[in-house]
Write a protein that holds these residues in place. Structure first.
Motif, PDB file in Angstrom:
ATOM      1  N   ARG A  85       0.826  -1.205   0.000  1.00 30.56           N
ATOM      2  CA  ARG A  85       0.000   0.000   0.000  1.00 30.56           C
ATOM      3  C   ARG A  85       0.859   1.253   0.000  1.00 30.56           C
ATOM      4  O   ARG A  85       0.482   2.290   0.530  1.00 30.56           O
ATOM      5  CB  ARG A  85      -0.940  -0.008   1.208  1.00 30.56           C
ATOM      6  CG  ARG A  85      -1.967  -1.122   1.117  1.00 30.56           C
ATOM      7  CD  ARG A  85      -2.891  -1.157   2.300  1.00 30.56           C
ATOM      8  NE  ARG A  85      -3.768  -2.331   2.232  1.00 30.56           N
ATOM      9  CZ  ARG A  85      -4.541  -2.734   3.209  1.00 30.56           C
ATOM     10  NH1 ARG A  85      -4.563  -2.071   4.343  1.00 30.56           N
ATOM     11  NH2 ARG A  85      -5.294  -3.808   3.073  1.00 30.56           N
ATOM     12  N   THR A  86       2.040   1.133  -0.597  1.00 29.71           N
ATOM     13  CA  THR A  86       2.960   2.265  -0.677  1.00 29.71           C
ATOM     14  C   THR A  86       3.464   2.405  -2.107  1.00 29.71           C
ATOM     15  O   THR A  86       3.800   1.411  -2.748  1.00 29.71           O
ATOM     16  CB  THR A  86       4.158   2.069   0.262  1.00 29.71           C
ATOM     17  OG1 THR A  86       3.681   1.817   1.589  1.00 29.71           O
ATOM     18  CG2 THR A  86       5.031   3.317   0.280  1.00 29.71           C
ATOM     19  N   VAL A  87       3.502   3.633  -2.602  1.00 26.59           N
ATOM     20  CA  VAL A  87       4.025   3.939  -3.928  1.00 26.59           C
ATOM     21  C   VAL A  87       5.308   4.743  -3.745  1.00 26.59           C
ATOM     22  O   VAL A  87       5.296   5.825  -3.150  1.00 26.59           O
ATOM     23  CB  VAL A  87       3.009   4.733  -4.767  1.00 26.59           C
ATOM     24  CG1 VAL A  87       3.612   5.124  -6.107  1.00 26.59           C
ATOM     25  CG2 VAL A  87       1.739   3.927  -4.982  1.00 26.59           C
ATOM     26  N   PHE A  88       6.417   4.201  -4.239  1.00 29.38           N
ATOM     27  CA  PHE A  88       7.715   4.877  -4.170  1.00 29.38           C
ATOM     28  C   PHE A  88       8.035   5.465  -5.539  1.00 29.38           C
ATOM     29  O   PHE A  88       7.983   4.763  -6.555  1.00 29.38           O
ATOM     30  CB  PHE A  88       8.811   3.894  -3.764  1.00 29.38           C
ATOM     31  CG  PHE A  88       8.672   3.353  -2.359  1.00 29.38           C
ATOM     32  CD1 PHE A  88       9.193   4.050  -1.277  1.00 29.38           C
ATOM     33  CD2 PHE A  88       8.013   2.156  -2.134  1.00 29.38           C
ATOM     34  CE1 PHE A  88       9.052   3.547   0.013  1.00 29.38           C
ATOM     35  CE2 PHE A  88       7.874   1.644  -0.845  1.00 29.38           C
ATOM     36  CZ  PHE A  88       8.396   2.355   0.226  1.00 29.38           C
ATOM     37  N   THR A  89       8.368   6.756  -5.563  1.00 30.17           N
ATOM     38  CA  THR A  89       8.695   7.448  -6.814  1.00 30.17           C
ATOM     39  C   THR A  89      10.004   8.206  -6.653  1.00 30.17           C
ATOM     40  O   THR A  89      10.013   9.409  -6.399  1.00 30.17           O
ATOM     41  CB  THR A  89       7.569   8.416  -7.212  1.00 30.17           C
ATOM     42  OG1 THR A  89       7.302   9.307  -6.108  1.00 30.17           O
ATOM     43  CG2 THR A  89       6.297   7.652  -7.551  1.00 30.17           C
ATOM     44  N   PRO A  90      11.143   7.532  -6.783  1.00 34.28           N
ATOM     45  CA  PRO A  90      12.441   8.195  -6.632  1.00 34.28           C
ATOM     46  C   PRO A  90      12.752   9.062  -7.844  1.00 34.28           C
ATOM     47  O   PRO A  90      12.345   8.740  -8.972  1.00 34.28           O
ATOM     48  CB  PRO A  90      13.418   7.026  -6.527  1.00 34.28           C
ATOM     49  CG  PRO A  90      12.749   5.922  -7.284  1.00 34.28           C
ATOM     50  CD  PRO A  90      11.277   6.083  -7.049  1.00 34.28           C
ATOM     51  N   PRO A  91      13.480  10.151  -7.646  1.00 32.99           N
ATOM     52  CA  PRO A  91      13.915  10.951  -8.797  1.00 32.99           C
ATOM     53  C   PRO A  91      14.987  10.214  -9.582  1.00 32.99           C
ATOM     54  O   PRO A  91      15.785   9.462  -9.017  1.00 32.99           O
ATOM     55  CB  PRO A  91      14.468  12.228  -8.152  1.00 32.99           C
ATOM     56  CG  PRO A  91      14.884  11.797  -6.781  1.00 32.99           C
ATOM     57  CD  PRO A  91      13.926  10.722  -6.362  1.00 32.99           C
ATOM     58  N   LEU A  92      15.015  10.437 -10.876  1.00 35.60           N
ATOM     59  CA  LEU A  92      16.045   9.860 -11.725  1.00 35.60           C
ATOM     60  C   LEU A  92      17.358  10.615 -11.535  1.00 35.60           C
ATOM     61  O   LEU A  92      17.356  11.801 -11.164  1.00 35.60           O
ATOM     62  CB  LEU A  92      15.623   9.914 -13.182  1.00 35.60           C
ATOM     63  CG  LEU A  92      14.353   9.146 -13.549  1.00 35.60           C
ATOM     64  CD1 LEU A  92      13.964   9.422 -14.997  1.00 35.60           C
ATOM     65  CD2 LEU A  92      14.526   7.666 -13.308  1.00 35.60           C
ATOM     66  N   PRO A  93      18.497   9.982 -11.790  1.00 35.21           N
ATOM     67  CA  PRO A  93      19.774  10.681 -11.601  1.00 35.21           C
ATOM     68  C   PRO A  93      19.908  11.957 -12.415  1.00 35.21           C
ATOM     69  O   PRO A  93      20.552  12.914 -11.982  1.00 35.21           O
ATOM     70  CB  PRO A  93      20.806   9.625 -12.043  1.00 35.21           C
ATOM     71  CG  PRO A  93      20.140   8.319 -11.791  1.00 35.21           C
ATOM     72  CD  PRO A  93      18.692   8.553 -12.114  1.00 35.21           C
ATOM     73  N   GLU A  94      19.302  11.985 -13.625  1.00 37.50           N
ATOM     74  CA  GLU A  94      19.435  13.174 -14.466  1.00 37.50           C
ATOM     75  C   GLU A  94      18.480  14.295 -14.081  1.00 37.50           C
ATOM     76  O   GLU A  94      18.564  15.402 -14.627  1.00 37.50           O
ATOM     77  CB  GLU A  94      19.245  12.820 -15.943  1.00 37.50           C
ATOM     78  CG  GLU A  94      17.913  12.183 -16.265  1.00 37.50           C
ATOM     79  CD  GLU A  94      17.955  10.669 -16.203  1.00 37.50           C
ATOM     80  OE1 GLU A  94      17.167  10.037 -16.905  1.00 37.50           O
ATOM     81  OE2 GLU A  94      18.788  10.124 -15.441  1.00 37.50           O
ATOM     82  N   GLN A  95      17.567  14.055 -13.179  1.00 40.28           N
ATOM     83  CA  GLN A  95      16.657  15.101 -12.710  1.00 40.28           C
ATOM     84  C   GLN A  95      17.372  15.903 -11.626  1.00 40.28           C
ATOM     85  O   GLN A  95      17.606  15.391 -10.525  1.00 40.28           O
ATOM     86  CB  GLN A  95      15.371  14.480 -12.173  1.00 40.28           C
ATOM     87  CG  GLN A  95      14.518  13.843 -13.249  1.00 40.28           C
ATOM     88  CD  GLN A  95      13.287  13.139 -12.685  1.00 40.28           C
ATOM     89  OE1 GLN A  95      13.331  12.603 -11.586  1.00 40.28           O
ATOM     90  NE2 GLN A  95      12.210  13.141 -13.448  1.00 40.28           N
ATOM     91  N   ARG A  96      17.677  17.137 -11.937  1.00 45.65           N
ATOM     92  CA  ARG A  96      18.485  17.959 -11.034  1.00 45.65           C
ATOM     93  C   ARG A  96      17.757  19.189 -10.513  1.00 45.65           C
ATOM     94  O   ARG A  96      18.115  19.703  -9.453  1.00 45.65           O
ATOM     95  CB  ARG A  96      19.779  18.411 -11.740  1.00 45.65           C
ATOM     96  CG  ARG A  96      20.699  17.262 -12.120  1.00 45.65           C
ATOM     97  CD  ARG A  96      21.314  16.643 -10.893  1.00 45.65           C
ATOM     98  NE  ARG A  96      22.085  15.433 -11.201  1.00 45.65           N
ATOM     99  CZ  ARG A  96      22.770  14.743 -10.301  1.00 45.65           C
ATOM    100  NH1 ARG A  96      22.777  15.129  -9.039  1.00 45.65           N
ATOM    101  NH2 ARG A  96      23.419  13.658 -10.648  1.00 45.65           N
ATOM    102  N   ASP A  97      16.782  19.685 -11.238  1.00 42.81           N
ATOM    103  CA  ASP A  97      16.106  20.908 -10.787  1.00 42.81           C
ATOM    104  C   ASP A  97      14.642  20.652 -10.461  1.00 42.81           C
ATOM    105  O   ASP A  97      14.250  20.678  -9.299  1.00 42.81           O
ATOM    106  CB  ASP A  97      16.249  22.029 -11.835  1.00 42.81           C
ATOM    107  CG  ASP A  97      15.899  21.548 -13.233  1.00 42.81           C
ATOM    108  OD1 ASP A  97      15.496  20.380 -13.391  1.00 42.81           O
ATOM    109  OD2 ASP A  97      16.023  22.339 -14.185  1.00 42.81           O
ATOM    110  N   VAL A  98      13.834  20.395 -11.489  1.00 38.93           N
ATOM    111  CA  VAL A  98      12.407  20.169 -11.301  1.00 38.93           C
ATOM    112  C   VAL A  98      12.026  18.860 -11.988  1.00 38.93           C
ATOM    113  O   VAL A  98      12.522  18.555 -13.079  1.00 38.93           O
ATOM    114  CB  VAL A  98      11.578  21.347 -11.875  1.00 38.93           C
ATOM    115  CG1 VAL A  98      10.086  21.049 -11.773  1.00 38.93           C
ATOM    116  CG2 VAL A  98      11.901  22.629 -11.145  1.00 38.93           C
ATOM    117  N   VAL A  99      11.164  18.108 -11.356  1.00 46.30           N
ATOM    118  CA  VAL A  99      10.705  16.853 -11.948  1.00 46.30           C
ATOM    119  C   VAL A  99       9.731  17.179 -13.071  1.00 46.30           C
ATOM    120  O   VAL A  99       8.671  17.748 -12.840  1.00 46.30           O
ATOM    121  CB  VAL A  99      10.022  15.965 -10.894  1.00 46.30           C
ATOM    122  CG1 VAL A  99       9.503  14.681 -11.536  1.00 46.30           C
ATOM    123  CG2 VAL A  99      10.978  15.648  -9.763  1.00 46.30           C
TER     124      VAL A  99
END
Length: 343
Positions: A250-264
Motif C-alpha cells: 500500500r505504498t508507492v515509491f517514486t524516486p527521482p532519476l539521476p538526471e533530474q536535477r532541478d524540477v521533476v
C-alpha cells in the motif's frame, strides 16, 4: 456466543422463576406489577444483547484504500526534496525502539549503477526492491521495479526476466510493422513508430541481458543509525525515511532519476519517432508467457513494471507512477546496438 443463543438462555433462566412467582400471587395488582417488571427485564436483556452483538463485530482493516506515497511527483523541486529527506533522516530518533525489522526508506542513487555495485552501497541493510531504467540517450525507456531480497543475485535474475520480456516485445513490434499494408503517409508513419518501438525494446533487452548500469534507487529497511550510515556512502544521493510505512503493498515509491536535477518534469522523447502509446496499440500479435505475479505501477511513456510481468503490450495502470524523463546529454552510458530485424 451468537445473540440468538444468548436470548434463549435468558428465557430459560428468567421465565420459569417469573412464572412460579405469578402462580403464587393471587392478587391481580401484584400479578400486574410482576408482569410489568418482567417486561422491563426482558426489554433490557434484548437491548443489552443487541449492544453486545454490535460491539462484538470484528473490526476490519481501516487502512484499506489508503496509499502512502514516498518520493517526488511531477513538478516537484528536486533540491527541495533532497533537503527534506535529509532533514527527516536527521530527525529520526536514534535511541527510541525501532519497529520490528527497522524503518523503511527510499534510497536514491546519484548515478545508474550495475548490480555488482549495489553490494557495496546496500549490502548491510535489508533490501526489498530496486528501481531500474536503461538510460538510452534521448529516449524514454521503461522504469522497472525488481524485487531483490538478495543483492546482487536477485537483481541479476530480475534483469534476465526483463531482457526476455523486452526481446518478445521487440519481436511483437517488428511483426506489427510487417503487418501494416499500404504506402500512404499514415501507413509509413505507423511502420516507423513500430520500428522505433522495436529498436528501443531490443536495446533495452541487450542492456539488461549484460547486467547494465541501470539501477538508480532501492527500498530498504534498517535502523535509523544504519540508514544514516547509508546516506554517507559514495553514490548515494539521498535516504528518504518513511516511518509511516508498514505495508509495502500500500505504498508507492517514486524516486527521482539521476538526471533530474532541478524540477521533476517529463521532457519530450527526442528519438526518431515516438512509439505508439498503449491506447493506440492494437491487440497484441505475440503474447509473452503468462505469470501469476502482480504487475506494478505503470504509466506512459516510461511505465513502471514489477518483475515478473505479464504481456508487455498491456501493462496494468495504477494511481501513480514516477514521471518519465529522457537522459541528459552528460549521462555516461553507451547505447547498446539493437539486434537486426532478422534476429
Amino acid at each position: 456466543m451468537r445473540a440468538g443463543n444468548l436470548l434463549r438462555q435468558l428465557d430459560q433462566r428468567l421465565l420459569p422463576p417469573l412464572t412460579r412467582a405469578v402462580a403464587r400471587l393471587g392478587d391481580r395488582s401484584a400479578r400486574s406489577g410482576v408482569l410489568s417488571w418482567a417486561a422491563v427485564l426482558s426489554a433490557a436483556a434484548v437491548l443489552g444483547t443487541a449492544v453486545w452483538a454490535v460491539d462484538d463485530t470484528p473490526v476490519g482493516d481501516r487502512t484499506v484504500g489508503e496509499v502512502t506515497r514516498v518520493g517526488v511527483a511531477d513538478g516537484d523541486s528536486v533540491p527541495g526534496y533532497l533537503r527534506s529527506a535529509a532533514a527527516d533522516l536527521a530527525a529520526l530518533p536514534g535511541s527510541a525502539p525501532a519497529p520490528e525489522g527497522g524503518t523503511y526508506a527510499l534510497v536514491t542513487l546519484d548515478a545508474y549503477l550495475p548490480p555488482q555495485r549495489l553490494a557495496t552501497v546496500l549490502g548491510d541493510v535489508g533490501v526489498s526492491t530496486v528501481f531500474g531504467r536503461v538510460p538510452l540517450p534521448g529516449r524514454q525507456t521503461e522504469i522497472v521495479k525488481i524485487p531483490a531480497l538478495r543483492v546482487p543475485d536477485d537483481v541479476v535474475a530480475g534483469m534476465e526476466q526483463v531482457a526476455a520480456r523486452k526481446e518478445t516485445e521487440a519481436a511483437d513490434y517488428r511483426a506489427r510493422a510487417a503487418a501494416v499494408d499500404g504506402d500512404g503517409p499514415g501507413e509509413r508513419e505507423l511502420r516507423e513508430q513500430y520500428a522505433s518501438g522495436a529498436e528501443v525494446a531490443a536495446a533495452e533487452a541487450t542492456a539488461y541481458r549484460t547486467g547494465c548500469a541501470c539501477v538508480y534507487a532501492a527500498v530498504v529497511r534498517a535502523t535509523p543509525v544504519a540508514l544514516r550510515g547509508v546516506a554517507t556512502r559514495p553514490d548515494v544521493r539521498a535516504v528518504d525515511p518513511a516511518p509511516e510505512v508498514y505495508r509495502l503493498d500500500r505504498t508507492v515509491f517514486t524516486p527521482p532519476l539521476p538526471e533530474q536535477r532541478d524540477v521533476v518534469r517529463p521532457p519530450a522523447d527526442t528519438g526518431p519517432s515516438p512509439a505508439p502509446t498503449q491506447s493506440e496499440r492494437p491487440a497484441p500479435m505475440i503474447s509473452a508467457p503468462a505469470s501469476s505475479a502482480p504487475v506494478g505501477e505503470s504509466s506512459e511513456p516510461a511505465p513502471v513494471v514489477t518483475i515478473p510481468s505479464p504481456e508487455p503490450s498491456k501493462p496494468e495502470p495504477t494511481e501513480s507512477a514516477p514521471p518519465s524523463v529522457t537522459t541528459s546529454p552528460d549521462t555516461t552510458f553507451v547505447e547498446p546496438s539493437p539486434p537486426s530485424p532478422s534476429s
